[in-house]
Design a protein around this motif. Structure first.
Motif, PDB file in Angstrom:
ATOM      1  N   UNK A  14      -5.749  48.666  15.330  1.00  0.00           N
ATOM      2  CA  UNK A  14      -4.460  48.123  14.920  1.00  0.00           C
ATOM      3  C   UNK A  14      -4.458  47.674  13.547  1.00  0.00           C
ATOM      4  N   UNK A  15      -4.635  48.431  12.602  1.00  0.00           N
ATOM      5  CA  UNK A  15      -4.560  48.217  11.095  1.00  0.00           C
ATOM      6  C   UNK A  15      -3.526  48.016  10.482  1.00  0.00           C
ATOM      7  N   UNK A  16      -3.267  47.151   9.556  1.00  0.00           N
ATOM      8  CA  UNK A  16      -1.882  46.872   8.840  1.00  0.00           C
ATOM      9  C   UNK A  16      -1.989  47.808   7.470  1.00  0.00           C
ATOM     10  N   UNK A  17      -0.923  48.643   7.047  1.00  0.00           N
ATOM     11  CA  UNK A  17      -1.067  49.499   6.233  1.00  0.00           C
ATOM     12  C   UNK A  17      -0.103  48.516   4.989  1.00  0.00           C
ATOM     13  N   UNK A  18      -0.666  48.307   3.916  1.00  0.00           N
ATOM     14  CA  UNK A  18      -0.392  47.634   3.001  1.00  0.00           C
ATOM     15  C   UNK A  18      -0.287  48.809   1.620  1.00  0.00           C
ATOM     16  N   UNK A  19       0.866  48.682   1.256  1.00  0.00           N
ATOM     17  CA  UNK A  19       1.118  49.798  -0.052  1.00  0.00           C
ATOM     18  C   UNK A  19       1.350  48.790  -1.271  1.00  0.00           C
ATOM     19  N   UNK A  20       0.334  48.848  -2.008  1.00  0.00           N
ATOM     20  CA  UNK A  20       0.078  47.854  -3.216  1.00  0.00           C
ATOM     21  C   UNK A  20       0.699  48.741  -4.464  1.00  0.00           C
ATOM     22  N   UNK A  21       1.480  48.129  -5.309  1.00  0.00           N
ATOM     23  CA  UNK A  21       2.065  48.916  -6.731  1.00  0.00           C
ATOM     24  C   UNK A  21       0.791  48.415  -7.656  1.00  0.00           C
ATOM     25  N   UNK A  22       0.697  49.304  -8.585  1.00  0.00           N
ATOM     26  CA  UNK A  22      -0.014  48.991  -9.579  1.00  0.00           C
ATOM     27  C   UNK A  22       0.683  47.800 -10.576  1.00  0.00           C
ATOM     28  N   UNK A  56      -7.461  43.900  10.445  1.00  0.00           N
ATOM     29  CA  UNK A  56      -8.127  45.544   9.850  1.00  0.00           C
ATOM     30  C   UNK A  56      -6.849  45.552   8.828  1.00  0.00           C
ATOM     31  N   UNK A  57      -7.521  46.318   7.893  1.00  0.00           N
ATOM     32  CA  UNK A  57      -6.190  46.681   6.666  1.00  0.00           C
ATOM     33  C   UNK A  57      -6.536  48.010   6.117  1.00  0.00           C
ATOM     34  N   UNK A  58      -5.515  48.858   6.056  1.00  0.00           N
ATOM     35  CA  UNK A  58      -5.378  50.136   5.238  1.00  0.00           C
ATOM     36  C   UNK A  58      -4.544  49.600   4.022  1.00  0.00           C
ATOM     37  N   UNK A  59      -5.431  49.619   2.834  1.00  0.00           N
ATOM     38  CA  UNK A  59      -4.882  49.294   1.462  1.00  0.00           C
ATOM     39  C   UNK A  59      -4.416  50.720   0.721  1.00  0.00           C
ATOM     40  N   UNK A  82      -8.900  56.485  10.049  1.00  0.00           N
ATOM     41  CA  UNK A  82      -8.492  54.918  10.289  1.00  0.00           C
ATOM     42  C   UNK A  82      -8.162  54.864  11.876  1.00  0.00           C
ATOM     43  N   UNK A  83      -7.385  55.752  12.196  1.00  0.00           N
ATOM     44  CA  UNK A  83      -7.165  55.653  14.076  1.00  0.00           C
ATOM     45  C   UNK A  83      -8.291  55.580  14.540  1.00  0.00           C
ATOM     46  N   UNK A  84      -9.329  56.167  14.226  1.00  0.00           N
ATOM     47  CA  UNK A  84     -10.436  56.411  14.948  1.00  0.00           C
ATOM     48  C   UNK A  84     -11.471  55.231  15.034  1.00  0.00           C
ATOM     49  N   UNK A  85     -11.661  54.776  13.835  1.00  0.00           N
ATOM     50  CA  UNK A  85     -12.403  53.407  13.745  1.00  0.00           C
ATOM     51  C   UNK A  85     -11.783  52.206  13.399  1.00  0.00           C
TER      52      UNK A  85
END
Length: 495
Positions: free
Chosen positions: A199-207, A40-43, A193-196
């Motif tokens: 254990x997501x991984x948070x990825x911060x991608x720059x432009x 699971x991913x948070x982008x 995100x926490x509810x659904x």
């Protein structure tokens, strides 16, 4: 790095390469390996950074080369335009597979969308309202979804769709692979995100061009007069190297007016705004992407669906509300390392808005340059050829006197000539007045339309420049003008 090195299947690599897409963006490099593994991913990424393929390619690959019919992947987008764009990208990637993609959104007839679902589409891209509508009618079955993506979650929050999104989540199995993408991460999105998610991984991608924003986008700010903007824009559209151009307006009415004006001037423009039907908006966007139209006029509501790489110019017909809206608008150009130009018009009443944007983005230009269509610096700043005018089409030829009078419905093209005492018009009136009784009667009664036209051409008016066509007043005027010819015509005119 290539897509092959990210373990993307060869058929998708070839499909992308056929469209000139060979090198993955940073967010794709970071998300694809994790997404392929089922993580699971948070982008966190801005629009236009390549996140569609970042989640789309893993979703397609995880479904397999020949997935069973039925909805197995659900991608939720906040707007119709974005849903259409995402669906088109996924269709590109699935060109070599039996996987089919269905677009489900409001503003379009149900029948075609229902047919796609009944035909067994495996991937559904849609907006929350229409998705819930079809699910409520038992036409959309989400019980077998194993891949779910929420795109531009912060925009969902802004539009009030978060409760709808939660309902959609509840209609899918708990054991699913979930990815969420958002430019910002406000508290409600984090809570969602926490509810659904598991254990997501948070990825911060720059432009990919972050840090080069000022270098690859030229920002030009002008204080312009409202009545001169169209003329200035027409000259900008003739700048050297000008390609596809997006013009943002504040209102739907302004967009409709501007597209009509530019087309009349000879430019190839289309508009996307809320007063158009969904079919019209899609037609305009498709024409713009294909290059059949190279100028697109849009309101902010429609901006999220404008994801076209080769936009060279963005013009803000009216200043955005704040610095975020400004960055979102100008972000339509300067993509994937290309050069771009952003021109913003600031009205006198909006100088305070520009002061806030200037301070927030540190432009160092607190006072926009007063600019008109004839200003020399306009041509120099934007590389507009010397002598360029505001019209590509030649001005339509002036109509003849007779045709103009006919179009004006009898106002009389010769009115000015009569007022100045034109001898030609006086001669015509004497000739008409001196005609026989039979001739005068025929022109007034047997052929009224011809008589009206003839009166226009010959300029029959009263002393104040008004023209008469009725059967009573006109003969009186002819009687007055008939004095030099004498005798027999007067009784005939009176009769």
């Amino acid at each position: 790095m290539t897509f092959s090195e990210l373990n993307i299947d060869a058929d998708m690599v070839q499909a992308l390469a056929a469209r000139g897409i060979t090198e993955p963006f940073p967010i794709q490099q970071q998300t694809i390996p994790l997404a392929l593994s089922g993580q699971d991913i948070i982008g966190q990424a801005k629009t236009g950074t390549g996140k569609t393929f970042g989640f789309g390619l893993p979703v397609i690959q995880r479904l397999g080369l020949d997935p069973e019919p039925g909805v197995q992947a659900l991608i939720v987008a906040p707007t119709r335009e974005l849903a259409i764009q995402v669906a088109e990208d996924l269709e590109l990637a699935t060109a070599g597979r039996s996987t089919t993609v269905a677009s489900i959104y409001g503003g379009k007839a149900y029948e075609g969308q229902i047919e796609q679902l009944k035909a067994g589409a495996q991937i559904v891209v849609g907006t929350p309202g229409r998705l819930l509508d079809l699910a409520g009618q038992h036409l959309l079955d989400l019980s077998r979804v194993r891949e779910m993506v929420l795109d531009e979650a912060d925009r969902m929050l802004d539009l009030g769709f978060l409760p709808d999104v939660e309902r959609l989540f509840s209609l899918t199995p708990a054991a699913r692979h979930t990815m969420l993408f958002s430019a910002t991460m406000p508290a409600p999105i984090v809570a969602l995100a926490r509810r659904f998610m598991t254990r997501p991984i948070h990825i911060r991608a720059s432009d990919p061009d972050e840090g080069l924003t000022q270098a690859n986008i030229k920002h030009v700010i002008y204080r312009a007069h409202a009545l001169d903007k169209d003329e200035v824009i027409a000259r900008i559209l003739q700048a050297e190297g000008r390609g596809k151009t997006v013009i943002f307006t504040r209102t739907k009415r302004a967009a409709a007016k501007l597209v009509e004006e530019l087309n009349d001037r000879g430019f190839n423009a289309a508009a996307v705004h809320g007063d158009l039907s969904q079919e019209q908006r899609e037609r305009a966007m498709n024409a713009f992407r294909a290059g059949k139209r190279d100028v697109l006029i849009a309101t902010d509501v429609a901006a999220r669906g404008i994801d076209v790489i080769d936009v060279t110019h963005v013009i803000n017909h009216t200043i955005p509300e704040d610095e975020k809206a400004y960055l979102h608008r100008v972000g339509r150009t300067g993509r994937a390392g290309r050069q771009g130009t952003a021109v913003t018009f600031v009205d006198w009443d909006d100088l305070h808005k520009w002061a806030l944007i200037n301070r927030a983005l540190d432009f160092g230009q607190p006072e926009p340059v007063e600019t008109y269509s004839s200003s020399p610096h306009l041509y120099a700043d934007l590389e507009i050829p010397e002598g360029a005018k505001g019209r590509l089409k030649p001005t339509p030829p002036v109509k003849s006197e007779r045709a103009h009078g006919r179009a004006e419905g009898g106002r009389g093209a010769g009115e000015g000539a009569e007022r100045s005492g034109s001898s030609r018009n006086r001669n015509r009136r004497r000739t008409r007045g001196g005609s026989s009784t039979t001739q005068g009667t025929a022109s007034a009664s047997e052929a009224p339309a011809s008589a009206s036209t003839e009166n226009v051409a010959t300029g029959t008016h009263d002393g104040q420049g008004r023209q008469h066509h009725d059967g009573n007043t006109a003969p009186q005027r002819r009687r007055r003008r008939r004095r030099p010819s004498g005798g027999g015509g007067a009784p005939a005119a009176q009769a």
